[in-house]
Design a protein around this motif. Structure first.
Motif, PDB file in Angstrom:
ATOM      1  N   THR A  60       0.710  -1.179   0.014  1.00  0.00           N
ATOM      2  CA  THR A  60      -0.017  -0.049   0.062  1.00  0.00           C
ATOM      3  C   THR A  60       0.937   1.231   0.006  1.00  0.00           C
ATOM      4  O   THR A  60       1.823   1.066   0.624  1.00  0.00           O
ATOM      5  N   TYR A 101      -1.774  -2.925   9.278  1.00  0.00           N
ATOM      6  CA  TYR A 101      -0.642  -2.788   7.909  1.00  0.00           C
ATOM      7  C   TYR A 101       0.355  -3.735   7.888  1.00  0.00           C
ATOM      8  O   TYR A 101       0.699  -4.151   7.011  1.00  0.00           O
ATOM      9  N   TRP A 131      -4.179   9.036   5.046  1.00  0.00           N
ATOM     10  CA  TRP A 131      -4.514   9.567   6.454  1.00  0.00           C
ATOM     11  C   TRP A 131      -4.182  10.774   6.715  1.00  0.00           C
ATOM     12  O   TRP A 131      -3.248  11.544   6.368  1.00  0.00           O
ATOM     13  N   GLU A 177      -4.440   5.367  -0.175  1.00  0.00           N
ATOM     14  CA  GLU A 177      -5.131   5.788   0.690  1.00  0.00           C
ATOM     15  C   GLU A 177      -4.891   6.999   1.281  1.00  0.00           C
ATOM     16  O   GLU A 177      -3.336   7.288   1.397  1.00  0.00           O
ATOM     17  N   ILE A 211       0.461   5.023   1.131  1.00  0.00           N
ATOM     18  CA  ILE A 211      -0.441   5.760   2.111  1.00  0.00           C
ATOM     19  C   ILE A 211       0.016   7.177   2.020  1.00  0.00           C
ATOM     20  O   ILE A 211       1.176   7.585   2.139  1.00  0.00           O
TER      21      ILE A 211
END
Length: 197
Positions: free
Chosen positions: A3, A194, A129, A127, A5
């Motif tokens: 991923t 994660y 945060w 994504e 982020i």
């Protein structure tokens, strides 16, 4: 596939504290501010372009006079845009190279980008945060940290998208309005999620 982020927040929201903690726990943190410094290093193409567009912003030793440039762009949206058009493409290239290297090593990547929303970079990450604090906490922390007056702190905060807007757009909200212990608890549960993928 690991991923990617996007980590963002507002000025004095505690994003650096979050990034450091994630870095200590095995995430590859790629910092836009560090990339931005590389983009305008002495002798760089980026610095040359800035000195042509904003004459007088070089120190005698050929480095960038950040304070002077900051005072020019902070209260002038058009000049801030011009600066961004020079620096951002260079920063993106530096960050992309670092991201690709980290992904090859199989690490989860944190792209630490203060102005992620302002610069419309949502599409560059999987994504987002957001490190969140309410305005009054953000303002008091900024005044204390940078020794600013109330109006100076307001000007810096208001040059960014409001925290409430960022919070609404986030995939994950990290609330940093309490103490470090509360912050680290939130991060530990995210890290578990994660690192167990």
């Amino acid at each position: 596939m690991m991923t990617v982020i996007g980590l963002t927040g507002g000025i004095a929201s505690g994003k650096t504290t979050v990034a450091n903690y994630l870095s200590e726990h095995g995430f590859a943190v790629i910092d836009a501010d560090i990339a931005a410094r590389k983009a305008v290093e002495k002798g760089s193409n980026g610095l040359q372009q800035i000195s042509e567009v904003f004459p007088g912003t070089l120190n005698e030793d050929g480095t960038l006079n950040r304070k002077l440039l900051g005072s020019i762009i902070f209260n002038d949206k058009e000049k801030r845009e011009i600066l961004n058009q020079i620096v951002h493409p260079i920063v993106r290239n530096i960050m992309d190279e670092e991201k690709d290297a980290a992904l090859k090593q199989g690490k989860a990547v944190i792209m630490d980008i203060p102005l992620l929303y302002e610069n419309h970079l949502e599409h560059t990450v999987d994504e987002i945060w957001v490190v969140y604090v309410p305005y009054y906490i953000q303002k008091s922390r900024l005044m204390e940290r940078n020794n600013l007056s109330e109006s100076e702190a307001d000007a810096r905060i208001n040059s960014q998208m409001p925290m409430e807007d960022k919070r609404k757009k986030a995939d994950v909200v990290i609330d940093n309005s309490d103490d470090l212990c509360a912050l680290y608890q939130q991060l530990d549960s995210l890290i578990k999620k994660y690192t167990s993928i």
